[in-house]
Write a protein that holds these residues in place. Sequence first.
Motif, PDB file in Angstrom:
ATOM      1  N   LEU A  50       0.829  -1.211   0.000  1.00 41.35           N
ATOM      2  CA  LEU A  50       0.000   0.000   0.000  1.00 41.35           C
ATOM      3  C   LEU A  50       0.861   1.258   0.000  1.00 41.35           C
ATOM      4  O   LEU A  50       0.540   2.242  -0.670  1.00 41.35           O
ATOM      5  N   LYS A  51       1.976   1.239   0.732  1.00 37.52           N
ATOM      6  CA  LYS A  51       2.884   2.390   0.742  1.00 37.52           C
ATOM      7  C   LYS A  51       3.473   2.622  -0.648  1.00 37.52           C
ATOM      8  O   LYS A  51       3.570   3.770  -1.099  1.00 37.52           O
ATOM      9  N   ARG A  52       3.865   1.544  -1.328  1.00 39.51           N
ATOM     10  CA  ARG A  52       4.394   1.682  -2.697  1.00 39.51           C
ATOM     11  C   ARG A  52       3.338   2.267  -3.625  1.00 39.51           C
ATOM     12  O   ARG A  52       3.628   3.141  -4.442  1.00 39.51           O
ATOM     13  N   LEU A  53       2.108   1.800  -3.499  1.00 41.81           N
ATOM     14  CA  LEU A  53       1.024   2.331  -4.323  1.00 41.81           C
ATOM     15  C   LEU A  53       0.767   3.797  -4.027  1.00 41.81           C
ATOM     16  O   LEU A  53       0.505   4.586  -4.935  1.00 41.81           O
ATOM     17  N   THR A  54       0.856   4.175  -2.755  1.00 46.13           N
ATOM     18  CA  THR A  54       0.655   5.568  -2.377  1.00 46.13           C
ATOM     19  C   THR A  54       1.711   6.450  -3.034  1.00 46.13           C
ATOM     20  O   THR A  54       1.399   7.510  -3.573  1.00 46.13           O
ATOM     21  N   GLU A  55       2.961   6.011  -3.005  1.00 42.03           N
ATOM     22  CA  GLU A  55       4.034   6.787  -3.641  1.00 42.03           C
ATOM     23  C   GLU A  55       3.841   6.854  -5.155  1.00 42.03           C
ATOM     24  O   GLU A  55       4.049   7.894  -5.768  1.00 42.03           O
ATOM     25  N   GLN A  56       3.423   5.750  -5.747  1.00 36.09           N
ATOM     26  CA  GLN A  56       3.146   5.726  -7.186  1.00 36.09           C
ATOM     27  C   GLN A  56       2.017   6.704  -7.508  1.00 36.09           C
ATOM     28  O   GLN A  56       2.079   7.439  -8.487  1.00 36.09           O
ATOM     29  N   GLY A  57       1.003   6.724  -6.661  1.00 38.91           N
ATOM     30  CA  GLY A  57      -0.147   7.596  -6.866  1.00 38.91           C
ATOM     31  C   GLY A  57       0.207   9.067  -6.819  1.00 38.91           C
ATOM     32  O   GLY A  57      -0.441   9.886  -7.473  1.00 38.91           O
ATOM     33  N   ARG A  58       1.241   9.413  -6.084  1.00 35.24           N
ATOM     34  CA  ARG A  58       1.670  10.820  -6.004  1.00 35.24           C
ATOM     35  C   ARG A  58       2.202  11.311  -7.347  1.00 35.24           C
ATOM     36  O   ARG A  58       2.199  12.508  -7.610  1.00 35.24           O
ATOM     37  N   ARG A  59       2.677  10.395  -8.179  1.00 32.32           N
ATOM     38  CA  ARG A  59       3.250  10.777  -9.469  1.00 32.32           C
ATOM     39  C   ARG A  59       2.236  10.720 -10.608  1.00 32.32           C
ATOM     40  O   ARG A  59       2.531  11.111 -11.722  1.00 32.32           O
ATOM     41  N   GLU A  60       1.052  10.206 -10.335  1.00 30.72           N
ATOM     42  CA  GLU A  60       0.042  10.052 -11.376  1.00 30.72           C
ATOM     43  C   GLU A  60      -0.885  11.253 -11.442  1.00 30.72           C
ATOM     44  O   GLU A  60      -0.994  12.027 -10.497  1.00 30.72           O
ATOM     45  N   ARG A  61      -1.549  11.370 -12.550  1.00 35.08           N
ATOM     46  CA  ARG A  61      -2.547  12.417 -12.754  1.00 35.08           C
ATOM     47  C   ARG A  61      -3.696  12.208 -11.779  1.00 35.08           C
ATOM     48  O   ARG A  61      -4.131  11.097 -11.526  1.00 35.08           O
ATOM     49  N   CYS A  62      -4.201  13.292 -11.216  1.00 37.55           N
ATOM     50  CA  CYS A  62      -5.324  13.219 -10.272  1.00 37.55           C
ATOM     51  C   CYS A  62      -6.642  13.082 -11.028  1.00 37.55           C
ATOM     52  O   CYS A  62      -6.853  13.735 -12.043  1.00 37.55           O
ATOM     53  N   VAL A  63      -7.513  12.259 -10.510  1.00 32.69           N
ATOM     54  CA  VAL A  63      -8.843  12.062 -11.060  1.00 32.69           C
ATOM     55  C   VAL A  63      -9.835  12.148  -9.908  1.00 32.69           C
ATOM     56  O   VAL A  63      -9.630  11.527  -8.867  1.00 32.69           O
ATOM     57  N   ALA A  64     -10.880  12.929 -10.081  1.00 32.64           N
ATOM     58  CA  ALA A  64     -11.884  13.052  -9.022  1.00 32.64           C
ATOM     59  C   ALA A  64     -12.735  11.784  -8.970  1.00 32.64           C
ATOM     60  O   ALA A  64     -13.376  11.420  -9.943  1.00 32.64           O
TER      61      ALA A  64
END
Length: 83
Positions: free
Chosen positions: A26-40
């Motif tokens: 989950l921590k790895r996914l969270t870090e990956q998510g910080r680099r991705e485009r935001c979607v509401a």
Amino acid sequence: MTDPTARQDPFGLIGVRDHREYVDALKRLTEQGRRERCVALLSQTEAHVVAELLGQYALQHPSGHLNQLAATLSARLYSRLGA
């Protein structure tokens, strides 16, 4: 042709063996998510509720493995909400 398991587990969480490995994934996914485009995906009200729940979990389970992750996600949500 794609692997059917990959479609069912796009975030790679099925193969984790224990709670600690789950937290690390989950921590790895969270870090990956910080680099991705935001979607509401949530309304502002829903996001506020999720942030509050994560924050309360972090406060009530200070020694839990998911504590730091819950606190981090709560802080990020509040930050994006401008709270």
